[in-house]
Design a protein around this motif. Structure first.
Motif, short mmCIF file in Angstrom:
data_model
loop_
_atom_site.label_atom_id
_atom_site.label_comp_id
_atom_site.label_asym_id
_atom_site.label_seq_id
_atom_site.Cartn_x
_atom_site.Cartn_y
_atom_site.Cartn_z
N PRO B 7 36.59 37.86 -39.21
CA PRO B 7 36.17 39.24 -39.49
C PRO B 7 34.98 39.68 -38.63
CG PRO B 7 36.42 38.01 -41.53
CD PRO B 7 36.55 37.03 -40.42
N TRP B 8 34.22 38.72 -38.08
CA TRP B 8 33.04 39.10 -37.27
C TRP B 8 33.23 38.86 -35.79
CZ3 TRP B 8 32.51 36.67 -42.02
CH2 TRP B 8 31.94 37.47 -43.02
N CYS B 9 33.94 37.79 -35.42
CA CYS B 9 34.03 37.41 -34.00
C CYS B 9 35.33 37.84 -33.34
CB CYS B 9 33.89 35.90 -33.85
SG CYS B 9 32.37 35.26 -34.55
N GLY B 10 36.33 38.25 -34.13
CA GLY B 10 37.61 38.62 -33.54
C GLY B 10 38.55 37.42 -33.44
N ARG B 12 40.28 34.16 -32.63
CA ARG B 12 39.85 32.89 -32.03
C ARG B 12 40.88 31.81 -32.34
NH1 ARG B 12 34.40 32.47 -30.77
NH2 ARG B 12 33.62 34.52 -30.21
N ASP B 13 40.81 30.77 -31.54
CA ASP B 13 41.73 29.66 -31.67
C ASP B 13 41.46 28.86 -32.95
OD1 ASP B 13 43.57 28.10 -29.54
OD2 ASP B 13 42.57 26.72 -30.90
N GLU B 16 38.55 26.26 -33.68
CA GLU B 16 37.17 26.62 -34.01
C GLU B 16 36.94 26.69 -35.52
OE1 GLU B 16 35.80 30.17 -32.13
OE2 GLU B 16 36.54 29.57 -30.17
N HIS B 61 32.81 26.66 -35.53
CA HIS B 61 32.21 26.61 -34.20
C HIS B 61 31.92 28.00 -33.66
CE1 HIS B 61 32.61 22.34 -34.14
NE2 HIS B 61 33.89 22.44 -34.42
N GLY B 62 31.92 29.00 -34.54
CA GLY B 62 31.58 30.36 -34.14
C GLY B 62 30.41 30.84 -34.96
N CYS B 63 30.64 31.85 -35.82
CA CYS B 63 29.54 32.43 -36.57
C CYS B 63 29.23 31.65 -37.85
CB CYS B 63 29.86 33.89 -36.89
SG CYS B 63 31.38 34.09 -37.85
N ARG B 64 30.01 30.59 -38.13
CA ARG B 64 29.77 29.71 -39.28
C ARG B 64 29.83 30.44 -40.62
NH1 ARG B 64 26.56 28.68 -35.38
NH2 ARG B 64 24.80 29.80 -36.27
N ARG B 65 30.67 31.48 -40.72
CA ARG B 65 30.81 32.20 -41.97
C ARG B 65 32.14 31.86 -42.62
NH1 ARG B 65 26.49 32.98 -39.89
NH2 ARG B 65 24.96 34.40 -40.74
#
Lengths: 203, 91
Positions: B7-10, B12-13, B16, B61-65
């Motif tokens: 929902p925040w980063c778009g 992703r694979d 992650e 491995h992204g925003c950790r949410r």
């Protein structure tokens, strides 16, 4: 036990062992930055812009973006940012005093991060070999950043107006592995590594 | 490999993300009042439905949410993703 020299870098051993310089034929160059500080900012509450202004910080960048020149803010999450500035630069008072205004937490992570800048025509194709996100400049353009995996290592990627330039923030403990991966994968494009004495503006 | 829309980063694979199990399981307000069987039911028992499921995933491995994913366990199709605060529930 002898005192550890203060200015050791996580990549000292790697840089000593890395002999291929690439010379003028390098299609990808890696600058290893030194002399910068990293702070992790976490903010509770809704009005981020106002809280940032009160702390003397530039406006918080939007999702998946970074902003700033000398003092750079990277978006990490909906309430989390990474502040990177040159060492010795006058950091906001609340960081110097160690007393963040409520409800913000500030953690000095300077020792935990290694910053690299990749440049040259081979830089993006090189990263694409180990990264699943779309690195096309139309998608990852000026001012974008993304936390993702590069060759299975967690990294923060930031892209610039110059599509041939990408900033890479890597955890210290992963830095040597990532550098070795870059050296190995970048062999065909004669990748070259160099230390940069100071964290240059906007990088 | 799944392509998951954080929902925040778009998009992703899948590599992650970390899977967190069934969504909408809330901790009992007064655990002391529960029998062992009820507590075990809260702790261990999951519906394990075939088809449409609501799951929680972490963008490790992204925003950790943490966020909610509506996914079909037969086709693996992801119908929607929402932030954890429950703003969204698909129509």
């Amino acid at each position: 036990m002898p005192e550890r020299p203060r200015d050791t870098h996580a990549l000292d051993a790697f840089m000593k062992g890395f002999s291929a310089t690439g010379g003028g034929s390098a299609e990808a160059r890696v600058l290893v930055h030194q002399g910068f500080s990293v702070h992790n900012l976490r903010l509770r509450g809704q009005d981020h812009a106002q809280a940032f202004a009160r702390c003397g910080l530039p406006a918080p960048p939007a999702n998946n973006e970074w902003a700033g020149d000398d003092e750079t803010l990277y978006w990490l999450g909906p309430d989390e940012w990474l502040l990177v500035c040159p060492e010795g630069m006058a950091t906001p008072d609340f960081i110097a005093s160690g007393a963040p205004p409520e409800p913000m937490t500030v953690n000095d992570l300077t020792g935990g991060w290694v910053m690299l800048t990749l440049s040259g025509p081979g830089a993006r194709p090189l990263l694409e070999r180990g990264c699943t996100i779309d690195l096309n400049p139309a998608v990852m353009g000026e001012g974008h950043c993304a936390q993702t995996l590069l060759a299975k290592s967690p990294v923060l990627l930031a892209t610039h107006a110059d599509p041939e330039r990408v900033t890479l923030l890597v955890r210290r403990s992963f830095a040597e592995y990532v550098a070795l991966w870059l050296a190995h994968t970048g062999e065909p494009c004669h990748i070259a590594f160099a230390f940069q004495a100071r964290h240059a503006a906007g990088s | 490999m799944l392509l998951i829309e954080c929902p925040w980063c778009g998009p992703r694979d899948e590599s992650e993300f970390a899977y967190g199990g069934e969504a909408d399981i809330s901790r009992p307000i007064d655990p002391d009042a529960l029998s062992d069987a009820e507590w075990a039911d809260y702790l261990f028992m999951r519906s394990n439905r075939k088809g449409e499921n609501r799951e929680i995933w972490n963008h490790q491995h992204g925003c950790r949410r943490w966020f909610v994913v509506e996914r079909d366990t037969v086709s693996y199709a992801i119908r929607a993703t929402f932030p954890m605060d429950g703003e969204g529930r698909s129509p």
